[in-house]
Motif scaffolding. Structure first.
Motif, PDB file in Angstrom:
ATOM      1  N   SER A 388      -6.532   2.755  38.287  1.00  0.00           N
ATOM      2  CA  SER A 388      -6.671   4.208  38.399  1.00  0.00           C
ATOM      3  C   SER A 388      -5.405   4.851  37.856  1.00  0.00           C
ATOM      4  CB  SER A 388      -6.887   4.621  39.854  1.00  0.00           C
ATOM      5  OG  SER A 388      -5.697   4.459  40.591  1.00  0.00           O
TER       6      SER A 388
ATOM      7  N   TYR B   2     -21.973  12.662  49.003  1.00  0.00           N
ATOM      8  CA  TYR B   2     -22.575  11.467  48.404  1.00  0.00           C
ATOM      9  C   TYR B   2     -23.178  10.568  49.477  1.00  0.00           C
ATOM     10  CZ  TYR B   2     -18.066   9.668  49.862  1.00  0.00           C
ATOM     11  OH  TYR B   2     -16.963   9.345  50.590  1.00  0.00           O
ATOM     12  N   LYS B   4     -23.981   6.543  50.658  1.00  0.00           N
ATOM     13  CA  LYS B   4     -23.491   5.168  50.480  1.00  0.00           C
ATOM     14  C   LYS B   4     -24.604   4.301  49.893  1.00  0.00           C
ATOM     15  CE  LYS B   4     -19.316   5.166  52.369  1.00  0.00           C
ATOM     16  NZ  LYS B   4     -18.180   4.827  51.486  1.00  0.00           N
ATOM     17  N   GLY B  17     -20.798   0.837  47.312  1.00  0.00           N
ATOM     18  CA  GLY B  17     -20.181   1.990  46.668  1.00  0.00           C
ATOM     19  C   GLY B  17     -20.894   3.267  47.062  1.00  0.00           C
ATOM     20  N   ASN B  18     -20.725   4.288  46.239  1.00  0.00           N
ATOM     21  CA  ASN B  18     -21.380   5.574  46.500  1.00  0.00           C
ATOM     22  C   ASN B  18     -22.486   5.796  45.479  1.00  0.00           C
ATOM     23  OD1 ASN B  18     -19.415   6.113  48.494  1.00  0.00           O
ATOM     24  ND2 ASN B  18     -18.009   6.763  46.868  1.00  0.00           N
ATOM     25  N   SER B  82     -16.835   2.464  37.951  1.00  0.00           N
ATOM     26  CA  SER B  82     -15.748   2.305  38.914  1.00  0.00           C
ATOM     27  C   SER B  82     -15.347   3.676  39.464  1.00  0.00           C
ATOM     28  CB  SER B  82     -14.571   1.606  38.240  1.00  0.00           C
ATOM     29  OG  SER B  82     -13.494   1.524  39.127  1.00  0.00           O
ATOM     30  N   GLU B  83     -14.787   4.534  38.595  1.00  0.00           N
ATOM     31  CA  GLU B  83     -14.366   5.856  39.077  1.00  0.00           C
ATOM     32  C   GLU B  83     -15.077   6.933  38.275  1.00  0.00           C
ATOM     33  OE1 GLU B  83     -10.070   6.393  39.247  1.00  0.00           O
ATOM     34  OE2 GLU B  83     -10.348   8.548  39.077  1.00  0.00           O
ATOM     35  N   CYS B  85     -15.370  10.727  37.219  1.00  0.00           N
ATOM     36  CA  CYS B  85     -14.481  11.891  37.154  1.00  0.00           C
ATOM     37  C   CYS B  85     -15.247  13.191  37.425  1.00  0.00           C
ATOM     38  CB  CYS B  85     -13.821  11.954  35.775  1.00  0.00           C
ATOM     39  SG  CYS B  85     -12.748  13.372  35.561  1.00  0.00           S
ATOM     40  N   THR B  98     -21.557  13.698  36.574  1.00  0.00           N
ATOM     41  CA  THR B  98     -22.283  13.635  37.856  1.00  0.00           C
ATOM     42  C   THR B  98     -23.524  14.522  37.808  1.00  0.00           C
ATOM     43  OG1 THR B  98     -20.106  13.488  38.866  1.00  0.00           O
ATOM     44  CG2 THR B  98     -21.969  13.775  40.352  1.00  0.00           C
ATOM     45  N   TYR B 110     -21.159   4.271  42.052  1.00  0.00           N
ATOM     46  CA  TYR B 110     -19.766   4.302  41.602  1.00  0.00           C
ATOM     47  C   TYR B 110     -18.843   3.947  42.764  1.00  0.00           C
ATOM     48  CZ  TYR B 110     -19.482   8.961  43.764  1.00  0.00           C
ATOM     49  OH  TYR B 110     -19.510  10.001  44.647  1.00  0.00           O
ATOM     50  N   GLY B 111     -17.585   3.699  42.403  1.00  0.00           N
ATOM     51  CA  GLY B 111     -16.642   3.261  43.428  1.00  0.00           C
ATOM     52  C   GLY B 111     -16.812   1.774  43.722  1.00  0.00           C
ATOM     53  N   ASP B 113     -16.325  -2.389  42.332  1.00  0.00           N
ATOM     54  CA  ASP B 113     -15.386  -3.160  41.536  1.00  0.00           C
ATOM     55  C   ASP B 113     -16.101  -3.688  40.282  1.00  0.00           C
ATOM     56  OD1 ASP B 113     -13.575  -4.883  40.425  1.00  0.00           O
ATOM     57  OD2 ASP B 113     -13.077  -5.925  42.299  1.00  0.00           O
TER      58      ASP B 113
END
Lengths: 471, 356
Positions: A388, B2, B4, B17-18, B82-83, B85, B98, B110-111, B113
């Protein structure tokens, strides 16, 4: 094409003394080069005036000369050693300047020494401002309107015509020494006089300033068969106006769409091809945040400080591969040092990002001017890796060893919000901390962006860090 | 707010993740290594039936824009990030990723690994996976896994009707197996008039248009799932100049009597080096394929291999020895990816009859 078999002995010009803009990264590059050449069974003669380097260790090169890096000394060593080739694109700007000198004074031809890697013509095309301009124009690569001047009056005439701000860059210097952005005629006169003094050939470039645009860099490799690859691209946190050596830099770029990424990638390949560079090259661009317009700001026809960063960031050994290219190999014949299975002709792709943070010596020079501009002031840098941006940035801040573990300088808490707001304007070594302080005072991201021109993507990340700390 | 969720792979591994939205995704999980171009990837019809994981961890940074769209909609079954934005920054940004995912009902987790997920696929091969809300019980998950492979992806993505992109130059018939917009743009920009036909167009229909050349597009799935197209191509070879990309390349191979096979985890990314064996030059290419042409099966066929992957030597391009037919496994139109290979469109133009 395989290795040039007639090469038996190669001379490498080392990194010389550590100065701003040319520090340990060139020792790193030179050491890699010596090892790469020895690996190929070549006898390596190294010349370096700086004994406090890895490359001068007795096991790196076959013969080590610790002598001043001047044309006379180099000529004497060439006369004694009679190398077949000279590798000069790894010792930074100093090595490159020496090679140019040895070539032009006929030393290389007298002793029948081949200049390996990038040719002198290519070096000149990239380094000589007028030639560079003409070359870029011939392949349709935009560069900011500029003129090369040798006196103050011509600089003032040009400025009257296109208006301020104007950027001044002396020719053939490193770390932007002697240059700067000026906003009026009296500043212009000061900086041009200084620049003329610093330039090796008494020339300075005066050009339209694109301060505030995104600053993007590409590291490119090319071999003699015209295979080209991009090792890595980078985006500066600090927009154009602050020397990339003094900028916080992120690899890969974060706010470029695929279209923009490919546009500048293609430009980089066109540039390295037109220049005819054989080895590594660094291209810097200013990209308009509000359109697809861009300018080529600078091209380094050699392994540079940014190459060291790109190399470490991706694991792609730029100096090593550049050395192998210099002795004849093609990219698809050089083993990928990371995988050991594939070849060096590929483009690294990352599943992480890298932040480079400059380290300034202002703690040792208390009265130095801490303002940052086009002349590099950092004497070192840290690099951090994370999945990150927040993680990488905070790791970098901690690694600086400046007594802070977070984006927070305690003294700033004493400032009034009004003072914080005012100080955002000051582009010094503590600006990112001032930005964090401003976000702590709930100054909106858009407001900070307006003052600093730092992309809102980065500002929002810092805002997130501040908010998480608060909670 | 969000929700889970979890991604469950066929080998039993679970990643929490979400979720964006609340829909369920079932599909083949693949990974793409590109660092930019997420919207182009999302809307590349070749991903139909697949759940795509992106290895680069920061996604959505420059938002989405209609300009980057590669087809009329996204056909991916799901997206793994992963992330994600939420504060994109780019002058071309029209919407956040999104919102785009929500509005287009594209399931996304997302979120998670993504590096761990990629490693699983690399070592175990491409496998089936499902994205479900976290509280989904085992029975339900089992039910999702028991859904049979679709095998009808091409039918889903191909154009429902014939359309024409008019121009002054040569007339090209495009067989649309799931074409990316930038292929059409690349050909159109060269002056071609394009008539785009659905995948099940017959050779009579195509030849009746009397085109100067035929283009076979990219597309999703196993080339052996579109036997009707293979038959059509058999009847076209030798009659008109043909250029195929990706699935189009595999279909030409099958039509010539060669064979294709499923790769362990395929090539998907914007950094794939390919050597042009005719020039010796290496080009960086954009790729998206899970199947490849079996090299040994080309031995007794009148084609020569023109391009090879520098990484694993797989066949990336071929050319017929006597007939005007050639193809590549990768994407010269880029979007996303490098522009190194646009020369292939020029080679196609050179193959067309003179004076058109």
């Amino acid at each position: 094409m395989p290795k040039k078999e007639y090469l038996k002995k190669v001379m490498v010009i080392g990194s010389g003394p550590i100065v701003i803009g040319q520090a340990a990264e060139f020792d790193y590059a030179g050491t890699q080069a010596c090892r790469a050449l020895k690996e190929e069974g070549l006898e390596v003669v190294l010349v370096n005036s700086n004994p406090a380097t890895i490359m001068t260790d007795t096991n790196v090169a076959d013969r080590v000369y610790i002598e001043p890096l001047t044309p006379d000394f180099l000529e004497a060593i060439i006369a004694k050693e009679r190398p077949d080739g000279l590798l000069a694109t790894l010792g930074g700007q100093a090595g490159l300047n020496l090679a140019v000198n040895l070539y032009e004074n006929g030393v290389l031809s007298n002793f029948n020494v081949e200049l390996l890697g990038t040719s002198l013509e290519a070096i000149k095309k990239a380094e000589d401002r007028e030639l560079f301009k003409a070359t870029m124009q011939s392949i349709g690569q935009p560069i900011p309107e500029s003129i090369t001047v040798e006196d103050v009056e011509s600089a003032c005439d040009f400025a009257r015509e296109i208006g301020y701000p104007i950027i001044v860059r002396p020719a053939y210097t490193m770390g932007g020494a002697g240059g700067g952005i000026v906003n009026n005629e009296s500043e212009l006169i000061d900086v041009v006089i200084r620049g003329l003094k610093y330039s090796m050939i008494g020339q300075v470039l005066v050009e339209r300033s694109v301060a505030g645009w995104k600053e993007i860099e590409y590291e490119v490799m090319r071999d003699a068969a015209d295979n080209c690859i991009v090792v890595c691209n980078m985006e500066n946190f600090d927009p154009v106006g602050i020397h990339t050596g003094d900028s916080i830099v992120v690899a890969p770029s974060q706010t470029l769409s695929d279209h923009e990424y490919q546009m500048l990638r293609t430009a980089s390949l066109n540039i390295i091809r037109e220049l005819g560079i054989e080895g590594g090259c660094n291209a810097q661009y200013a990209l308009d945040p509000h359109s697809n317009q861009y300018y080529v700001i600078e091209v380094n026809p050699r392994v540079s400080r940014s190459s060291a960063l790109a190399s470490k960031a991706t694991g792609y050994p730029i100096a090593k591969v550049a050395s192998k290219i210099a002795i004849g190999y093609h990219l698809d014949e050089i083993q990928n040092a990371v995988t050991k299975k594939t070849m060096a002709c590929f483009e690294p792709t990352l599943d992480y990002l890298v932040v480079k943070f400059p380290r300034w010596p202002f703690d040792k020079f208390m009265f130095a001017d801490r303002l940052l501009g086009t002349q590099m002031k950092a004497t070192g840098e840290v690099m951090s890796i994370d999945r990150s941006f927040e993680g990488a940035l905070l790791k970098a801040v901690r690694s600086l060893e400046i007594g802070v573990n977070h984006l927070q300088i305690p003294e700033m808490a004493k400032l009034s919000t009004e003072e914080v707001h005012k100080k955002l304007n000051v582009a010094n070594d503590e600006r990112i901390f001032m930005i964090a302080e401003a976000l702590r005072r709930d100054i909106p991201v858009d407001e900070i962006h307006k003052i600093t021109s730092v992309n809102t993507f980065f500002l929002n990340k810092i805002k997130g860090i501040v908010a998480m700390r608060r909670n | 707010m969000y929700m889970k969720g979890k991604l469950i792979l066929e080998d039993g591994s679970v990643f929490y993740g979400n979720l964006v939205g609340d829909s369920v995704a079932v599909g083949e999980v693949v990974f793409n290594t590109g660092m930019t171009g997420y919207q182009e990837i999302l809307t590349d019809p070749s991903y139909c039936g697949q759940i795509v994981a992106l290895t680069y961890p920061l996604i959505g940074n420059y938002g989405v824009a209609d300009l980057f769209q590669q087809s009329r909609k996204s056909f991916v079954r799901g997206f793994i990030i992963s992330e994600l934005c939420e504060d994109p920054s780019n002058y071309q940004c029209e919407n956040t990723l999104t919102k785009y995912l929500t509005e287009n009902k594209i399931p996304c987790i997302y979120g998670v690994d993504t590096r761990a997920i990629t490693r699983r696929i690399r070592s175990n091969g491409t496998m089936k996976g499902v994205i479900v809300p976290e509280d989904t019980n085992e029975e339900e998950v089992k039910k999702y896994f028991s859904v049979l492979p679709e095998m009808q992806e091409v039918k889903e993505v191909t154009t429902p009707e014939v359309y024409v992109m008019d121009n002054q130059g040569p007339h090209i018939v495009v067989m649309d197996f799931g074409i990316k917009r930038n292929i059409l743009h690349s050909l159109h920009n060269l002056g071609c008039k394009l008539t785009v036909l659905p995948a099940d167009a017959t050779s009579e229909e195509i030849l009746k248009l009397n085109p100067d050349g035929i283009f076979l597009s990219n597309g999703p799935g196993d080339p052996k799932d579109v036997p009707y197209a293979i038959e059509t191509i058999k009847e076209l070879i030798g009659k008109k100049p043909i250029f195929g990309i990706c699935l189009g390349h595999q279909l030409i191979a099958l039509a010539l009597g060669a064979d294709t096979y499923k790769m362990k985890f395929g090539h998907r990314g914007s950094n794939q080096p390919v050597k042009n064996l005719l020039t010796g030059r290496v080009h960086i290419t954009s790729q998206n394929h899970g199947y490849a042409v079996e090299e040994a099966s080309l031995e007794n066929i009148d084609v020569c291999i023109t391009h090879r992957s520098v990484n694993d030597n797989t066949v990336e391009g071929m050319r017929h020895k006597n007939l005007p037919v050639f193809s590549v496994q990768y994407h010269p139109e880029a979007s996303p990816g490098p522009d190194d290979n646009t020369y292939l469109f020029d080679e196609f133009m050179a193959l067309l009859p003179k004076g058109v």
